[in-house]
Design a protein around this motif. Structure first.
Motif, PDB file in Angstrom:
ATOM      1  N   ARG A  44      35.795  49.473  31.850  1.00  0.00           N
ATOM      2  CA  ARG A  44      36.781  49.754  32.681  1.00  0.00           C
ATOM      3  C   ARG A  44      36.850  49.077  33.946  1.00  0.00           C
ATOM      4  N   GLN A  45      35.664  48.768  34.479  1.00  0.00           N
ATOM      5  CA  GLN A  45      35.751  48.177  35.993  1.00  0.00           C
ATOM      6  C   GLN A  45      36.427  46.605  35.726  1.00  0.00           C
ATOM      7  N   GLN A  46      35.821  46.027  34.538  1.00  0.00           N
ATOM      8  CA  GLN A  46      36.479  44.845  34.153  1.00  0.00           C
ATOM      9  C   GLN A  46      37.983  44.634  33.995  1.00  0.00           C
ATOM     10  N   ILE A  47      38.401  45.685  33.269  1.00  0.00           N
ATOM     11  CA  ILE A  47      39.797  45.700  33.099  1.00  0.00           C
ATOM     12  C   ILE A  47      40.431  46.014  34.616  1.00  0.00           C
ATOM     13  N   SER A  80      27.690  47.297  43.487  1.00  0.00           N
ATOM     14  CA  SER A  80      28.605  48.584  43.628  1.00  0.00           C
ATOM     15  C   SER A  80      28.929  48.729  42.134  1.00  0.00           C
ATOM     16  N   PHE A  81      29.192  47.903  41.366  1.00  0.00           N
ATOM     17  CA  PHE A  81      29.295  48.175  39.933  1.00  0.00           C
ATOM     18  C   PHE A  81      28.470  48.807  39.356  1.00  0.00           C
ATOM     19  N   GLU A  82      27.007  48.395  39.439  1.00  0.00           N
ATOM     20  CA  GLU A  82      26.049  48.768  38.731  1.00  0.00           C
ATOM     21  C   GLU A  82      25.563  50.360  39.300  1.00  0.00           C
ATOM     22  N   ARG A  83      25.785  50.458  40.677  1.00  0.00           N
ATOM     23  CA  ARG A  83      25.419  51.793  41.071  1.00  0.00           C
ATOM     24  C   ARG A  83      26.452  52.896  40.583  1.00  0.00           C
ATOM     25  N   ALA A 102      36.778  53.102  41.268  1.00  0.00           N
ATOM     26  CA  ALA A 102      36.111  54.003  41.910  1.00  0.00           C
ATOM     27  C   ALA A 102      34.721  53.436  42.538  1.00  0.00           C
ATOM     28  N   PHE A 103      34.522  52.229  41.997  1.00  0.00           N
ATOM     29  CA  PHE A 103      33.237  51.486  42.385  1.00  0.00           C
ATOM     30  C   PHE A 103      33.230  51.210  43.736  1.00  0.00           C
ATOM     31  N   ILE A 104      34.457  51.074  44.467  1.00  0.00           N
ATOM     32  CA  ILE A 104      34.541  50.890  45.929  1.00  0.00           C
ATOM     33  C   ILE A 104      33.738  51.782  46.753  1.00  0.00           C
ATOM     34  N   LYS A 105      33.535  53.033  46.429  1.00  0.00           N
ATOM     35  CA  LYS A 105      32.397  54.133  47.025  1.00  0.00           C
ATOM     36  C   LYS A 105      31.369  53.685  46.815  1.00  0.00           C
ATOM     37  N   HIS A 106      30.868  52.844  46.020  1.00  0.00           N
ATOM     38  CA  HIS A 106      29.494  52.612  45.947  1.00  0.00           C
ATOM     39  C   HIS A 106      29.104  51.169  46.570  1.00  0.00           C
TER      40      HIS A 106
END
Length: 107
Positions: A44-47, A80-83, A102-106
């Protein structure tokens, strides 16, 4: 698509996602809902980052985290992606409710 390949997955890891594929170290991982969910979060992150920019951002962020922690694995764990993926890998419904980027929050 899920592919089993112990040669493409780095030692110490169960899987790696390179859009549109999820590579797993062994066939047992294919049945592990947590590992699959973790890797689906990465898909999802990659897309949402249009794939190539995801990889560029991933490498740049890793480099800066490496400078901070002086340890490659610690840098990886703090991306951030891994967290995000580790934080929600046990929530099988996470992707249904996940907000865009949503990864931005991390960070």
């Amino acid at each position: 698509m899920i592919i089993i390949s112990k040669h493409l997955v780095p030692k110490g890891f169960s899987g790696i996602t390179l859009y549109p594929f999820i590579f797993l170290r062994n066939s047992k991982a294919k049945e592990d809902k947590i590992i699959i969910n973790h890797e689906m979060i990465h898909l999802r992150q990659q897309i949402e980052m249009l794939i190539i920019p995801f990889y560029i951002f991933y490498v740049i962020e890793w480099f800066f985290k490496f400078l901070k922690y002086k340890n490659g694995y610690l840098a990886y764990q703090n991306l951030s992606f891994e967290r995000e993926a580790y934080s929600f890998e046990t929530d099988i419904n996470y992707l249904k409710n996940r907000k865009f980027w949503a990864f931005i929050k991390h960070l």
